[in-house]
Design a protein around this motif. Structure first.
Motif, PDB file in Angstrom:
ATOM      1  N   ARG A 168       0.835  -1.203   0.000  1.00 39.07           N
ATOM      2  CA  ARG A 168       0.000   0.000   0.000  1.00 39.07           C
ATOM      3  C   ARG A 168       0.874   1.260   0.000  1.00 39.07           C
ATOM      4  NH1 ARG A 168      -3.308   3.508   3.179  1.00 39.07           N
ATOM      5  NH2 ARG A 168      -5.314   3.775   2.122  1.00 39.07           N
ATOM      6  N   VAL A 171       2.160   1.649  -3.692  1.00 39.92           N
ATOM      7  CA  VAL A 171       1.201   2.126  -4.695  1.00 39.92           C
ATOM      8  C   VAL A 171       0.745   3.554  -4.424  1.00 39.92           C
ATOM      9  CG1 VAL A 171       0.381  -0.185  -5.241  1.00 39.92           C
ATOM     10  CG2 VAL A 171      -0.778   1.127  -3.454  1.00 39.92           C
ATOM     11  N   GLN A 172       1.032   4.063  -3.224  1.00 37.12           N
ATOM     12  CA  GLN A 172       0.737   5.469  -2.949  1.00 37.12           C
ATOM     13  C   GLN A 172       1.807   6.388  -3.536  1.00 37.12           C
ATOM     14  OE1 GLN A 172       0.327   5.355   1.336  1.00 37.12           O
ATOM     15  NE2 GLN A 172      -1.905   5.234   1.231  1.00 37.12           N
ATOM     16  N   SER A 232      -4.715   1.192  -3.434  1.00 41.24           N
ATOM     17  CA  SER A 232      -4.300   2.593  -3.320  1.00 41.24           C
ATOM     18  C   SER A 232      -5.417   3.472  -2.773  1.00 41.24           C
ATOM     19  CB  SER A 232      -3.839   3.120  -4.690  1.00 41.24           C
ATOM     20  OG  SER A 232      -4.885   3.041  -5.639  1.00 41.24           O
TER      21      SER A 232
END
Length: 298
Positions: A168, A171-172, A232
């Motif tokens: 996470r 993907v940020q 995301s």
């Protein structure tokens, strides 16, 4: 809009993951499950890197190396842990413990290390979904509660939970395709020794090649791009709970493709799984709608 669609991206990924068992059942006889996992990761890594080169979308700058290595190691560890657990305890116990433990472990890890306390609706959805998962596999004949196998299954659940939380962060900061390609290429390198330990000549067989391509491209590369895209805009705990759509899909394919029969308890499990997932999707959609309304009135 992305926030409202995020749960559906994760569910689409879970549906693709759910085809893994059926694909393995169609593989040539005598194929070692760990070899299938290693081949799947190798194909996924090559396919994803090919996409990056074709789209020229990879940016080598700004990658958090610790997070990248942790995500790759977690995904690489999941393969032998899960398949070994299934071998030692049977499909039913191994799958229930590995997949069922992942949402709880993810929620606890977020709570302990990220100070993000799971909402009450997440607990309700997770309990319903895990109960459904247990009932769903209640028709799977005799099982062996091997303590070592259960520990390995818990390790697989922990690996997936860690991957989800760490991914996470990736993907940020980077596009889902870049994040998935980087993680799975490293994971493929980590698992490459298994390609020399186990027989992989079955890939040269037309049937085996079809299974390998499906597992590597569809159930891994495409599925994890969808999962990362949804991740995301979704908490890690919520994403892992939604991934319980995987055993639901596997059970339905078993009925439709492999002519398996489900008991009444298993159908009850299907209902609980659908209810748990539905509660989470409804809650996520309602939260997104409320946030959009607040932004318009601000």
């Amino acid at each position: 809009m992305q926030e409202r669609l995020a749960p559906f991206f994760i569910l689409m990924a879970a549906v693709l993951w759910g085809t893994t068992g059926t694909a393995q059942a169609l593989a040539p006889d005598g194929v070692h499950p760990v070899a299938i996992g290693a081949v799947r990761m190798a194909i996924a890594g090559l396919f994803l890197m090919g996409l990056l080169l074709a789209t020229r979308s990879f940016n080598p700058k700004g990658w958090p190396l610790t997070a990248l290595l942790m995500a790759a190691l977690s995904m690489a560890a999941y393969q032998p842990l899960f398949f070994s657990a299934v071998t030692m305890t049977g499909v039913a116990i191994g799958t229930v413990v590995a997949i069922g433990s992942a949402p709880v472990l993810s929620g606890l890890l977020e709570w302990l290390f990220l100070k993000v306390r799971p909402a009450r609706v997440w607990w309700i959805s997770t309990v319903l979904s895990i109960a459904g998962c247990i009932l769903l596999f209640s028709n799977q004949g005799a099982v062996q509660a091997d303590p070592a196998g259960i520990v390995l299954a818990l390790g697989a659940g922990l690996s997936f939970a860690v991957y989800t939380i760490v991914n996470r962060k990736l993907v940020q900061q980077h596009p889902p395709l870049s994040a998935v390609a980087a993680v799975f290429t490293l994971s493929a390198v980590m698992l490459s020794p298994f390609l020399f330990i186990f027989d992989i000549s079955w890939v040269l067989n037309l049937q085996g090649l079809g299974v390998a391509l499906h597992l590597g491209i569809i159930t891994t590369a495409v599925a994890y791009i969808l999962f990362s895209r949804g991740l995301s805009h979704t908490s890690s705990a919520t994403a892992v709970t939604l991934s319980l759509g995987e055993p639901l899909t596997a059970a339905m394919l078993g009925v439709l493709v492999l002519n398996e029969a489900l008991s009444l308890l298993s159908w009850l499990g299907v209902g609980l799984l659908l209810l748990g997932i539905g509660v989470l999707i409804f809650s996520t959609a309602r939260t997104s709608t409320r946030q959009l309304a607040d932004q318009k009135t601000a």
